[in-house]
Design an enzyme around this catalytic site. Structure first.
Site, PDB file in Angstrom:
ATOM      1  N   LEU A 230       0.743  -1.201   0.042  1.00 20.00           N
ATOM      2  CA  LEU A 230      -0.066   0.095  -0.207  1.00 20.00           C
ATOM      3  C   LEU A 230       0.952   1.193  -0.058  1.00 20.00           C
ATOM      4  CD1 LEU A 230      -2.684  -1.121   2.578  1.00 20.00           C
ATOM      5  CD2 LEU A 230      -3.018  -0.825   0.229  1.00 20.00           C
ATOM      6  N   CYS A 279       1.622   2.927  11.088  1.00 17.57           N
ATOM      7  CA  CYS A 279       1.932   1.509  10.433  1.00 17.57           C
ATOM      8  C   CYS A 279       2.969   1.502   9.281  1.00 17.57           C
ATOM      9  CB  CYS A 279       0.694   0.817  10.193  1.00 17.57           C
ATOM     10  SG  CYS A 279      -0.347   0.395  11.379  1.00 17.57           S
TER      11      CYS A 279
HETATM   12  C1  UDX Z   1      -3.004   1.543   7.177  1.00 19.04           C
HETATM   13  C2  UDX Z   1      -3.633   0.595   6.381  1.00 19.04           C
HETATM   14  O1  UDX Z   1      -4.475   1.137   5.480  1.00 19.04           O
HETATM   15  C3  UDX Z   1      -4.283  -0.491   7.279  1.00 19.04           C
HETATM   16  O2  UDX Z   1      -4.859  -1.667   6.491  1.00 19.04           O
HETATM   17  C4  UDX Z   1      -3.494  -0.959   8.254  1.00 19.04           C
HETATM   18  O3  UDX Z   1      -4.207  -1.859   9.375  1.00 19.04           O
HETATM   19  C5  UDX Z   1      -2.985   0.095   9.119  1.00 19.04           C
HETATM   20  O4  UDX Z   1      -2.201   1.075   8.408  1.00 19.04           O
HETATM   21  P1  UDX Z   1      -3.802   3.804   8.242  1.00 19.04           P
HETATM   22  O5  UDX Z   1      -2.391   4.261   8.598  1.00 19.04           O
HETATM   23  O6  UDX Z   1      -4.777   3.927   9.596  1.00 19.04           O
HETATM   24  O7  UDX Z   1      -4.120   2.273   7.867  1.00 19.04           O
HETATM   25  O8  UDX Z   1      -4.462   4.901   7.324  1.00 19.04           O
HETATM   26  P2  UDX Z   1      -4.325   4.692   5.642  1.00 19.04           P
HETATM   27  O9  UDX Z   1      -5.587   5.005   5.023  1.00 19.04           O
HETATM   28  O10 UDX Z   1      -3.761   3.531   5.052  1.00 19.04           O
HETATM   29  O11 UDX Z   1      -3.454   5.924   5.272  1.00 19.04           O
HETATM   30  C6  UDX Z   1      -1.975   6.116   5.319  1.00 19.04           C
HETATM   31  C7  UDX Z   1      -1.235   7.203   5.052  1.00 19.04           C
HETATM   32  O12 UDX Z   1      -1.179   7.131   3.624  1.00 19.04           O
HETATM   33  C8  UDX Z   1      -2.079   8.622   5.265  1.00 19.04           C
HETATM   34  O13 UDX Z   1      -1.136   9.580   5.771  1.00 19.04           O
HETATM   35  C9  UDX Z   1      -2.849   8.989   4.156  1.00 19.04           C
HETATM   36  O14 UDX Z   1      -3.138  10.342   3.947  1.00 19.04           O
HETATM   37  C10 UDX Z   1      -1.932   8.526   3.098  1.00 19.04           C
HETATM   38  N1  UDX Z   1      -2.314   8.133   1.844  1.00 19.04           N
HETATM   39  C11 UDX Z   1      -3.318   7.288   1.604  1.00 19.04           C
HETATM   40  C12 UDX Z   1      -2.088   8.920   0.741  1.00 19.04           C
HETATM   41  O15 UDX Z   1      -1.267   9.922   0.810  1.00 19.04           O
HETATM   42  N2  UDX Z   1      -2.607   8.646  -0.558  1.00 19.04           N
HETATM   43  C13 UDX Z   1      -3.643   7.573  -0.762  1.00 19.04           C
HETATM   44  O16 UDX Z   1      -3.923   7.479  -1.947  1.00 19.04           O
HETATM   45  C14 UDX Z   1      -4.063   6.757   0.446  1.00 19.04           C
END
Ligand code: UDX
Ligand code: UDX
Ligand code: ADP
Length: 470
Positions: A230, A279
């Protein structure tokens, strides 16, 4: 035969343990769920009369209101929780080690170990112990060794790995209908039975075909792999955003075109000022550390680049702000909108905003911060941690916190959008414009605002992943 679970104890009432076990209580009225934590203030907040819960998560309060006092309890009595339960979730914090071997990379498993040793010392009957902590890295195996070396006669411990995939801000909907639930166990008869017991808990609401049962280590590695993949998508799109800015292509158009390929898919391709959260960075650094320990330096370098690219993106965005403001922001007032690592959470762990503000501080700008959910005390403690040794008084000479976006923007020369809070889209931008020093700059680090509309008002708008068009 598999044990029928009637009493669950969850050690750790944080972002993972709290919401997860509250939802289990909601969906399993026949199971009593007790969430224990050493932190009394946190437990008190979970128990507060007016439901002033310690974490902000849409939908969570509603779940707690339905279950608390019925089959959901919060307590500081860890030992009692352990004694009574037939299944124990270990959901304690696993920060990155700050010193010693693997400092900056490896997970600090001290909290997991302490909780595990407590279970071994206290239990007088057999338990299923489920690892749910946020950094699974051969953790289950360590827990198994500790428990087996300390078990009393007639007490057996079965260890499961059950990583949590919820994302903050959408935790409750993620828990209600997860893409999958992953349970890892030893492939022995006892291991499989323990696995079935936990499967039956989730079976109360999760369709069977979404519950995957695998080996212990596959389960743990899958969690690291999912987060690494991700985060890798975000770093990939952010790397492309730099090319877009240099060439005049538009990252929205590119991401949309790429995401339409069903083999790639449209989600998680949103360019940003950088990913944050507890994470992604932690899990990737763990994967890097693991790869190095396994003598796989090429693999380590590959994943490390995902984190390096994220650091680069934050640096690059900060520099773009300085460059655009005529190469200096010294003494200039900059409003930072958003401090949380993403919208719909009050969590600030690894938030990109912290790095941006630190960079602005280094340029001797005057920064005013507004975030709709993050507590002021949290902002100060994060900024102090980011500048070790600098007294709060000194930080406060340059940084202040506002109670609204409008207030933060007063007399500012530039607005920097660091978190994609919906309310920033609907502020009265015309009003904001009249309050600012001219020329009034907006830097959108989240592809949030309608840049054309803002330009019509008079703003000079810079958007991540779009070429300079002032
Ligand atoms: C993440 C995973 O998605 C989740 O499955 C796992 O259990 C824990 O880690 P989380 O950190 O809570 O979850 O949020 P997430 O929505 O994944 O976003 C993480 C970061 O990536 C955020 O700072 C968000 O703003 C950023 N992000 C996300 C982007 O910059 N672009 C995107 O397209 C998606
Ligand atoms: C690719 C793109 O898929 C296509 O959209 C573009 O127009 C041209 O380049 P092609 O190279 O013909 O098409 O085949 P593709 O199916 O993408 O496979 C490329 C290579 O990747 C092959 O060697 C394939 O074996 C390998 N591959 C593909 C894997 O190793 N694993 C996979 O999961 C998928
Ligand atoms: P996460 O995001 O992984 O849920 P948090 O830091 O939000 O992490 O929550 C972890 C919780 O675990 C904290 O509230 C902490 O007080 C608690 N905790 C840590 N060690 C123990 C322990 N040995 N016994 C009980 N609670 C613990």
């Amino acid at each position: 035969a598999p044990v029928k679970v009637t009493k669950i104890c969850c050690i750790g009432a944080g972002y993972v343990g709290g919401p997860t076990c509250a939802v289990i209580a909601l969906k399993c009225p026949d199971i009593t769920v007790t969430i224990v934590d050493l932190n009394k203030a946190r437990v008190d907040a979970w128990n507060s009369e007016d439901f002033d819960l310690p974490i902000y998560e849409p939908g969570l309060e509603d779940v707690v209101r339905q279950c608390r006092g019925r089959n959901l309890f919060f307590s500081t009595d860890v030992d009692k929780g352990i004694l009574e339960a037939d299944l124990i979730f270990v959901s304690v914090n696993t920060p990155t080690k700050k010193s010693g071997v693997g400092a900056g990379f490896a997970a600090d498993l001290n909290y997991v170990e302490l909780a595990t040793r407590r279970i071994a010392a206290i239990a007088t009957s057999s338990k299923i112990v489920v690892e749910k902590s946020t950094v699974p890295c051969r953790t289950a195996e360590s827990m198994r060794t500790i428990l087996e070396a300390n078990s009393k006669p007639g007490c057996r411990f079965d260890i499961l790995s059950n990583p949590e995939f919820l994302a903050e801000g959408t935790a409750i909907t993620d828990l209600f209908s997860p893409d999958r639930v992953l349970i890892g166990s030893l492939q022995t008869k006892e291991g499989k039975e323990a696995c079935q017991s936990l499967k039956d808990v989730y079976g109360h609401w999760v369709p069977t075909d979404r519950i995957l049962t695998v080996g212990l280590w596959s389960s743990e590695l899958s969690k690291l792999a999912a987060n690494a993949m991700l985060a890798q998508r975000i770093s990939s799109i952010n790397a492309l955003s730099a090319i877009c800015e240099a060439t005049g292509a538009n990252i929205d158009e590119v991401a949309n075109a790429v995401g339409k390929d069903s083999r790639v898919g449209p989600k998680f391709l949103r360019a940003s000022v950088g990913f944050g959260g507890s994470c992604f960075q932690k899990d990737i650094l763990n994967l890097v550390y693991l790869s190095e320990s396994l003598h796989l330096p090429e693999v380590a370098a590959y994943w490390r680049q995902v984190v390096d690219m994220n650091e680069y993106q934050k640096r690059r965005f900060s520099k773009r702000v300085v460059d655009t403001l005529f190469n200096t922001i010294t003494g200039k007032k900059i409003a930072v909108l958003g401090f949380a690592f993403k919208a719909d959470t009050g969590d600030t762990r690894e938030s990109a905003a912290i790095t941006l503000i630190k960079n602005f501080q280094a340029e001797r700008a005057l920064v005013t911060i507004y975030d709709p959910q993050v507590l002021q005390s949290q902002i100060w403690s994060d900024l102090m941690e980011a500048s070790p040794g600098v007294p709060l008084e000194t930080i406060k000479r340059q940084v202040s916190i506002a109670n609204s976006a409008l207030e933060a923007c007063r007399d500012a020369e530039a607005i920097v959008i660091a978190t994609e809070w919906k309310e920033f889209r609907t502020i009265d931008w015309a009003d904001v414009y009249t309050r600012m020093t001219k020329p009034a700059f907006v830097f959108d680090g989240r592809l949030l605002v309608d840049a054309e509309k803002l330009r019509e008002i008079g703003f000079k708008v810079t958007v991540i992943g779009r070429g300079e068009r002032l």
